[in-house]
Design an enzyme around this catalytic site. Structure first.
Site, PDB file in Angstrom:
ATOM      1  N   CYS A  75      -2.314  -4.680  -5.712  1.00  0.00           N
ATOM      2  CA  CYS A  75      -1.231  -3.692  -5.790  1.00  0.00           C
ATOM      3  C   CYS A  75      -0.397  -3.776  -4.510  1.00  0.00           C
ATOM      4  CB  CYS A  75      -1.811  -2.285  -5.967  1.00  0.00           C
ATOM      5  SG  CYS A  75      -0.560  -1.000  -5.769  1.00  0.00           S
ATOM      6  N   ASP A  96      12.371   1.763   0.923  1.00  0.00           N
ATOM      7  CA  ASP A  96      12.429   0.846  -0.218  1.00  0.00           C
ATOM      8  C   ASP A  96      13.275  -0.355   0.202  1.00  0.00           C
ATOM      9  OD1 ASP A  96      13.518  -0.338  -2.712  1.00  0.00           O
ATOM     10  OD2 ASP A  96      12.547   1.347  -3.710  1.00  0.00           O
ATOM     11  N   HIS A 120      -4.859   5.016  -5.129  1.00  0.00           N
ATOM     12  CA  HIS A 120      -4.142   4.300  -6.187  1.00  0.00           C
ATOM     13  C   HIS A 120      -4.214   5.059  -7.509  1.00  0.00           C
ATOM     14  CE1 HIS A 120      -2.298   0.903  -8.271  1.00  0.00           C
ATOM     15  NE2 HIS A 120      -3.022   1.338  -9.287  1.00  0.00           N
ATOM     16  N   HIS A 129       2.112   1.685  -9.047  1.00  0.00           N
ATOM     17  CA  HIS A 129       1.450   2.611  -8.107  1.00  0.00           C
ATOM     18  C   HIS A 129       2.418   3.782  -7.979  1.00  0.00           C
ATOM     19  CE1 HIS A 129      -1.044   3.250  -4.233  1.00  0.00           C
ATOM     20  NE2 HIS A 129      -0.191   4.274  -4.287  1.00  0.00           N
ATOM     21  N   HIS A 155       5.010   6.510  -7.373  1.00  0.00           N
ATOM     22  CA  HIS A 155       5.952   6.687  -6.268  1.00  0.00           C
ATOM     23  C   HIS A 155       7.115   7.550  -6.707  1.00  0.00           C
ATOM     24  CE1 HIS A 155       6.872   2.952  -8.436  1.00  0.00           C
ATOM     25  NE2 HIS A 155       8.162   3.195  -8.206  1.00  0.00           N
ATOM     26  N   HIS A 205      11.009   8.188  -5.654  1.00  0.00           N
ATOM     27  CA  HIS A 205      12.148   7.681  -4.878  1.00  0.00           C
ATOM     28  C   HIS A 205      12.907   8.888  -4.327  1.00  0.00           C
ATOM     29  CE1 HIS A 205      12.263   3.606  -6.966  1.00  0.00           C
ATOM     30  NE2 HIS A 205      11.544   4.308  -7.817  1.00  0.00           N
TER      31      HIS A 205
HETATM   32  P1  DGP Z   1      10.224   1.474  -9.837  1.00  0.00           P
HETATM   33  O1  DGP Z   1      11.131   0.516 -10.556  1.00  0.00           O
HETATM   34  O2  DGP Z   1      10.567   2.949 -10.079  1.00  0.00           O
HETATM   35  O3  DGP Z   1       8.772   1.168 -10.120  1.00  0.00           O
HETATM   36  O4  DGP Z   1      10.489   1.240  -8.286  1.00  0.00           O
HETATM   37  C1  DGP Z   1       9.842   0.286  -7.517  1.00  0.00           C
HETATM   38  C2  DGP Z   1      10.559   0.181  -6.204  1.00  0.00           C
HETATM   39  O5  DGP Z   1       9.728  -0.512  -5.294  1.00  0.00           O
HETATM   40  C3  DGP Z   1      11.888  -0.583  -6.251  1.00  0.00           C
HETATM   41  O6  DGP Z   1      12.967   0.315  -5.905  1.00  0.00           O
HETATM   42  C4  DGP Z   1      11.749  -1.668  -5.196  1.00  0.00           C
HETATM   43  C5  DGP Z   1      10.536  -1.239  -4.401  1.00  0.00           C
HETATM   44  N1  DGP Z   1       9.732  -2.333  -3.878  1.00  0.00           N
HETATM   45  C6  DGP Z   1       9.236  -3.363  -4.594  1.00  0.00           C
HETATM   46  N2  DGP Z   1       8.528  -4.175  -3.793  1.00  0.00           N
HETATM   47  C7  DGP Z   1       8.557  -3.622  -2.547  1.00  0.00           C
HETATM   48  C8  DGP Z   1       7.986  -4.000  -1.287  1.00  0.00           C
HETATM   49  O7  DGP Z   1       7.290  -5.005  -1.133  1.00  0.00           O
HETATM   50  N3  DGP Z   1       8.223  -3.174  -0.232  1.00  0.00           N
HETATM   51  C9  DGP Z   1       8.990  -2.047  -0.352  1.00  0.00           C
HETATM   52  N4  DGP Z   1       9.162  -1.302   0.748  1.00  0.00           N
HETATM   53  N5  DGP Z   1       9.540  -1.658  -1.525  1.00  0.00           N
HETATM   54  C10 DGP Z   1       9.324  -2.445  -2.607  1.00  0.00           C
END
Ligand code: DGP
Length: 133
Positions: free
Chosen positions: A4, A30, A46, A97, A99, A101
């Site tokens: 993850c 992000d 998790h 996982h 989250h 935003h």
């Molecule tokens: P969602 O599509 O709602 O599951 O959003 C996932 C978010 O995670 C997306 O806006 C980009 C972010 N993201 C993906 N990989 C990484 C990473 O390796 N590091 C960070 N900081 N954010 C990431």
């Protein structure tokens, strides 16, 4: 969860820009690069999304969301926030996982975070009967 990406950020195995952390949650930038100030709040435990999240974990996540939202508006010059979440692939969740935003907002910043929806197709009362608890 070994594979993850957010668990690997939480454990420190992958680098991230951590804005805040406590025993149960972490908030980091992000990296999508889609809008300035895009932040994610995650539980350290998790869980996939809100559907398998226990109430204590959910409370801890939302407490951190509130703490950061207050910080952005009280200390960082923002006026408001958008809070966004996708729970399940059907809803557009790409990282499995949990989250939330946070997108900090200023009046007249011209950012459109509200999804463009296609318009309702069914009778509202029929859907109401189906959805009421
Ligand atoms: P969602 O599509 O709602 O599951 O959003 C996932 C978010 O995670 C997306 O806006 C980009 C972010 N993201 C993906 N990989 C990484 C990473 O390796 N590091 C960070 N900081 N954010 C990431």
């Amino acid at each position: 969860m070994d594979n993850c990406i957010f668990c690997r950020i939480i454990s420190g195995e992958l680098p991230s820009r951590i804005l805040y952390e406590d025993e149960e949650t972490m908030a980091f930038m992000d990296v999508a690069g889609d809008v300035d100030g895009h932040v994610l709040v995650v539980p350290k435990k998790h869980v996939k999304n809100i559907l398998d999240c226990d109430e204590n974990t959910l409370f801890a996540v939302m407490r951190t969301v509130k703490k950061l939202s207050d910080h952005f508006t009280e200390d960082c010059g923002y006026d408001g926030v958008n809070l966004l979440n996708a729970s399940d692939e059907s809803a557009g969740q790409s990282v499995p996982h949990f989250h939330v935003h946070i997108i900090p907002r200023k009046r007249n910043d011209g950012i459109n975070t509200w999804p463009h929806l296609d318009g309702a197709k069914r009778d509202i009362d029929e859907v109401f009967q189906e959805l009421k608890l």
